[in-house]
Enzyme design. Structure first.
Site, PDB file in Angstrom:
ATOM      1  N   LYS A 126       0.837  -1.192   0.000  1.00 38.62           N
ATOM      2  CA  LYS A 126       0.000   0.000   0.000  1.00 38.62           C
ATOM      3  C   LYS A 126       0.878   1.250   0.000  1.00 38.62           C
ATOM      4  O   LYS A 126       2.050   1.208   0.381  1.00 38.62           O
ATOM      5  CB  LYS A 126      -0.906   0.018   1.230  1.00 38.62           C
ATOM      6  CG  LYS A 126      -2.040  -0.987   1.209  1.00 38.62           C
ATOM      7  CD  LYS A 126      -2.913  -0.777   2.451  1.00 38.62           C
ATOM      8  CE  LYS A 126      -3.997  -1.811   2.549  1.00 38.62           C
ATOM      9  NZ  LYS A 126      -4.842  -1.605   3.754  1.00 38.62           N
ATOM     10  N   ASP A 196      -3.967  -7.078 -13.780  1.00 36.48           N
ATOM     11  CA  ASP A 196      -2.651  -7.363 -13.204  1.00 36.48           C
ATOM     12  C   ASP A 196      -1.608  -7.562 -14.297  1.00 36.48           C
ATOM     13  O   ASP A 196      -0.486  -7.032 -14.214  1.00 36.48           O
ATOM     14  CB  ASP A 196      -2.711  -8.622 -12.329  1.00 36.48           C
ATOM     15  CG  ASP A 196      -3.277  -8.362 -10.950  1.00 36.48           C
ATOM     16  OD1 ASP A 196      -3.227  -7.204 -10.498  1.00 36.48           O
ATOM     17  OD2 ASP A 196      -3.779  -9.312 -10.317  1.00 36.48           O
TER      18      ASP A 196
END
Length: 445
Positions: A126, A196
């Site tokens: 993150k 992805d």
């Protein structure tokens, strides 16, 4: 120049084997070292491409759990008594696994030593997730100003959603892809994690261009690549259609918004895909089908131009399918192909990966595993089958090079730490302190 080199414990068994690879030219990225702090798919897919092209890739994993995808199964396979998932195998070949607890100070110090010697870092934590460990770009660039540092996140380093995690399925939905995928009454996701994969490709372009820029400036930089941005980008012509017209695209199944017939049609034993891109191909299609009524039946709407066919798609497909249903898919593939009408069967995986063309293109790679020959009851296979790299060079065939299978968790920890100058005693102490994990041969996990 000797290209064959030991990668952790996966060294060649003989000098004869070593000489087999020593005459090969260096792979394009063999001068680079990549520190892979990523997990799951987008980051690992990016770094696997670097490994295929010759870069040394060091994959950092948690000492206990490793990459999450090691447990994503079934199916599973075993290597030297250790279970790995097929999912993990799709994006982690040609890497060294180094198991380090980055939450510890000693673990962070080891990463700092590695970063000093690396050209590239790839991470998908993150935003600011590595700052508390001193492994963010600001920290590592102080150690190595030439470092190219690529952060892959769900929504980027800035913006109102930057704090959110990103998952392929959710991004397909939020980024608009599912609004155009599937039949009108049901949104579908793509069959594979396409966001992805595409993010990995954009990340690689960014990394390689930054390495080139480094040759000019002498400095590395921080790259910000997000799944959301990539998804918005590869909506391609449908995004352009919307931005130009302001009209929201709709789900139309397998049909094409701007071309027809560009669709699936039922046959006697399945389906065939048609990809008719111009009026000449459409005329050839009608001639092969002997579908004279398409032009002669005055009760039907016009199908003369592509615009006509897009406007009148539903009745066109209904008429065409009346002609394709009586014969098999292979019949139509043969006769339409002979007439240069773009078409295709819908192949299963077994048909794809056993197809003569797939084999001829060296797209199936057999990678040797660390077979545990001392255990007669071992389920270990001698090799693992993977899909090869689709890049083909004029003067080299990637399949000819030595490729290592997806590593066992911690398989290369000791060797990499030794290369950093740590003694066996120091490594043993770190392992006792649970800072690192070193896999031992014949040790099941």
């Amino acid at each position: 120049m000797l290209i064959c080199k030991q990668i952790g414990k996966r060294s060649f068994k003989s000098n004869i084997q070593c000489r087999r690879f020593s005459n090969l030219a260096p792979r394009p990225l063999s001068v680079f070292k990549v520190l892979d702090l990523s997990r799951v798919l987008a980051g690992p897919w990016s770094t696997q491409i670097f490994g295929d092209l010759g870069a040394e890739v060091i994959k950092i994993e948690h000492p206990t759990n490793g990459d999450d995808t090691r447990k994503w199964g079934p199916p599973f396979y075993t290597d030297n008594g250790t279970q790995n998932s097929a999912y993990f195998s799709c994006c982690n070949r040609n890497k060294k696994s180094v198991a380090i607890d980055i939450s510890t100070q000693k673990g962070q110090e080891i990463i700092h030593k590695m970063a000093k010697e690396c050209d590239v870092v790839v991470e998908n934590f993150k935003v600011d997730g590595l700052t508390k460990y001193g492994l963010d770009y600001a920290s590592l660039s102080q150690i190595n100003p030439r470092l190219v540092y690529c952060s892959i996140t769900g929504f980027g380093q800035t913006g109102p959603l930057s704090h959110l995690p990103g998952y392929d399925f959710a991004i397909q939905a939020m980024g608009g892809l599912m609004s155009i995928t599937g039949p009108p009454d049901q949104p579908y996701k793509c069959g594979v994690a396409i966001v992805d994969i595409m993010t990995a490709m954009y990340a690689n372009v960014a990394i390689l261009s930054s390495l080139h820029l480094r040759n000019l400036t002498g400095k590395g930089q921080h790259i910000d690549v997000s799944l959301f941005d990539v998804q918005a980008t590869f909506l391609a012509n449908l995004a352009s259609n919307y931005l130009v017209s302001g009209v929201e695209p709709k789900r139309i199944g397998n049909s094409h918004a701007s071309i027809s017939p560009y669709d699936t049609l039922a046959t006697k034993d399945g389906f065939i895909v048609l990809a008719v891109g111009n009026d000449s191909q459409f005329l050839s299609l009608c001639n092969v089908l002997k579908a004279d009524e398409i032009f002669n039946n005055k009760t039907l709407p016009s199908f003369t131009t592509n615009s006509d066919r897009v406007k009148n798609r539903a009745p066109l497909l209904q008429v065409l399918e009346k002609y394709t249903k009586p014969e098999t898919t292979q019949h139509w593939v043969k006769v339409l192909g002979e007439a240069n009408v773009p078409c295709s069967p819908i192949n299963t995986f077994s048909q794809v990966y056993n197809h003569p063309h797939t084999i001829a293109r060296d797209m199936i790679w057999e990678l040797p595993l660390n077979r545990n020959t001392s255990d007669k009851n071992s389920e270990d296979k001698g090799t693992i089958t993977t899909v090869g790299n689709p890049i083909h060079y004029e003067d080299m065939t990637l399949k000819d090079y030595h490729h290592t299978p997806p590593p066992i968790l911690g398989e290369n920890t000791k060797d990499v730490l030794s290369d950093l100058g740590l003694t066996d005693s120091q490594i043993s102490t770190l392992e006792k302190e649970r800072v690192v994990y070193c896999h031992k041969p014949n040790e099941s996990t």
